[in-house]
Enzyme design. Structure first.
Site, mmCIF file in Angstrom:
data_model
loop_
_atom_site.group_PDB
_atom_site.id
_atom_site.type_symbol
_atom_site.label_atom_id
_atom_site.label_comp_id
_atom_site.label_asym_id
_atom_site.label_seq_id
_atom_site.Cartn_x
_atom_site.Cartn_y
_atom_site.Cartn_z
ATOM 1 N NE ARG A 262 -3.792 2.169 1.963
ATOM 2 C CZ ARG A 262 -4.303 2.745 3.024
ATOM 3 N NH1 ARG A 262 -4.249 2.124 4.184
ATOM 4 N NH2 ARG A 262 -4.843 3.913 2.933
ATOM 5 N NE ARG B 202 -0.718 5.964 6.375
ATOM 6 C CZ ARG B 202 -1.919 5.405 6.262
ATOM 7 N NH1 ARG B 202 -2.861 5.995 5.556
ATOM 8 N NH2 ARG B 202 -2.173 4.252 6.844
ATOM 9 C CE LYS C 256 9.623 2.199 10.781
ATOM 10 N NZ LYS C 256 9.200 2.419 9.382
ATOM 11 N N PRO D 148 15.750 2.228 13.059
ATOM 12 C CG PRO D 148 15.170 2.783 10.883
ATOM 13 C CD PRO D 148 16.282 2.238 11.692
ATOM 14 C CG ASP E 211 9.399 -2.415 11.445
ATOM 15 O OD1 ASP E 211 10.567 -2.724 11.752
ATOM 16 O OD2 ASP E 211 8.665 -3.162 10.781
ATOM 17 C CD GLN F 215 15.997 -1.280 10.388
ATOM 18 O OE1 GLN F 215 16.705 -1.201 9.396
ATOM 19 N NE2 GLN F 215 14.696 -1.203 10.309
ATOM 20 C CG PHE G 233 12.649 -4.778 8.126
ATOM 21 C CD1 PHE G 233 11.440 -4.511 8.752
ATOM 22 C CD2 PHE G 233 12.686 -4.784 6.735
ATOM 23 C CE1 PHE G 233 10.290 -4.262 8.014
ATOM 24 C CE2 PHE G 233 11.539 -4.543 5.990
ATOM 25 C CZ PHE G 233 10.341 -4.274 6.634
#
Length: 283
Positions: A119, A167, A209, A226, A228, A267, A271
């Site tokens: 998205r 947003r 983040k 970051p 998440d 990271q 991730f």
DNA sequence: TTCTGCCCTTGGCA
DNA sequence: ATGCCAAGGGCAG
């Protein structure tokens, strides 16, 4: 153009690890827009084969974007603190951070809030198709990313119609501030991490983040980490099992201490690795 | 000061 | 089909 790689690069993992959201696969190549150039890029072993919508002055353009100036062996030596990270850096060897445009990176990650990667791409493509300049390469037609001027001149309703949801006012406000000169993103490259993060977080819709994403993906702050949902899952599963999960703030302090100056690279491997663990084999 | 719970939008997915 | 989830952050209490 062809570039012979002197250093490890895994183009697939790099472009599919959720850092940049304008890359799509078209018959074996990746199509993406970097700045005002539409690029088709393919990796064959140690060679990159590149086509572009306008002539590239030099290969520095791509070397910079792909961070081929990072010494990965040196970075691996720093972040391979345990078997977890070592497994990921071996499995996805050549996965690099990208050096993106700060404005595009900021807007994209404001859009990333409470949504998924598909998205995010949809929102980014919608905005580019609506505001951007047309670029053509063969049959492929893409559009440049909107400028801060484009965004500052639009309205919340338009951005909502492009799919941004709650947003929309964040992105609009951000465009107006950058356009007015209240925030100079390009000078943040020279600003120390902590101060640059504070400046980014002064924007509505930008918390720790998203600020860290912008810092590590576009402003050369490789210590930014970051956190998440996936990284949180990776850290709590692998480093803090069988206990109440530490707060993100505590995890951030821990990660900077544990992984050090290249925490941002660790990271990205955590991730990517943790996310693919939950995805289907066909994905 | 710091933490918690709730709200915000909506496409993708099972 | 319908509820859950998704590279979060603002805000009140």
């Amino acid at each position: 153009m062809r570039i012979t790689l002197e250093e490890p690069l895994n183009l697939k993992e790099t472009l599919e690890s959720g850092q940049a959201h304008r890359w799509r696969q078209i018959d074996g190549k990746y199509s993406g827009v970097i700045g005002n150039v539409l690029v088709h890029i393919r990796q064959s072993e140690r060679t990159l084969i590149i086509d572009s919508s306008s002539t590239l002055e030099s290969e520095d353009f791509l070397l910079k974007y792909l961070r081929l100036d990072d010494d990965l062996e040196h970075i691996y030596a720093h972040i391979n603190k345990d078997e977890r990270v070592r497994t990921m850096t071996e499995r996805y060897r050549g996965l690099r951070l990208l050096r993106q445009d700060p404005w595009e990176c900021l807007v994209t990650f404001i859009c990333s809030s409470t949504t998924n990667m598909k998205r995010i791409s949809l929102m980014v493509e919608n905005m580019s198709n609506y505001f951007g300049q047309k670029l053509e390469l063969g049959e492929d037609i893409r559009f440049t990313f909107p400028t801060s001027e484009d965004i500052s001149n639009t309205d919340e309703k338009t951005l909502r119609e492009l799919g941004l949801g709650f947003r929309a006012p964040y992105v609009l406000n951000c465009g107006k501030k950058v356009q007015a000169g209240d925030l100079d993103l390009n000078t943040l490259i020279k600003t120390p991490y902590t101060e640059a993060k504070e400046q980014l977080m002064s924007l509505h819709g930008v918390g720790p983040k998203i600020a860290d994403c912008v810092l590590v993906f576009s402003l050369d702050k490789l210590e930014a980490f970051p956190i998440d949902v996936w990284v949180k899952r990776a850290l709590t599963d692998w480093y803090f099992p069988n206990q109440k999960p530490p707060s993100n703030q505590d995890l951030l302090v821990w990660a900077n201490e544990y992984f050090g100056e290249y925490a941002g690279y660790s990271q990205q491997y955590l991730f990517h690795g943790r996310r693919l663990l939950d995805s289907k084999p066909t994905d």
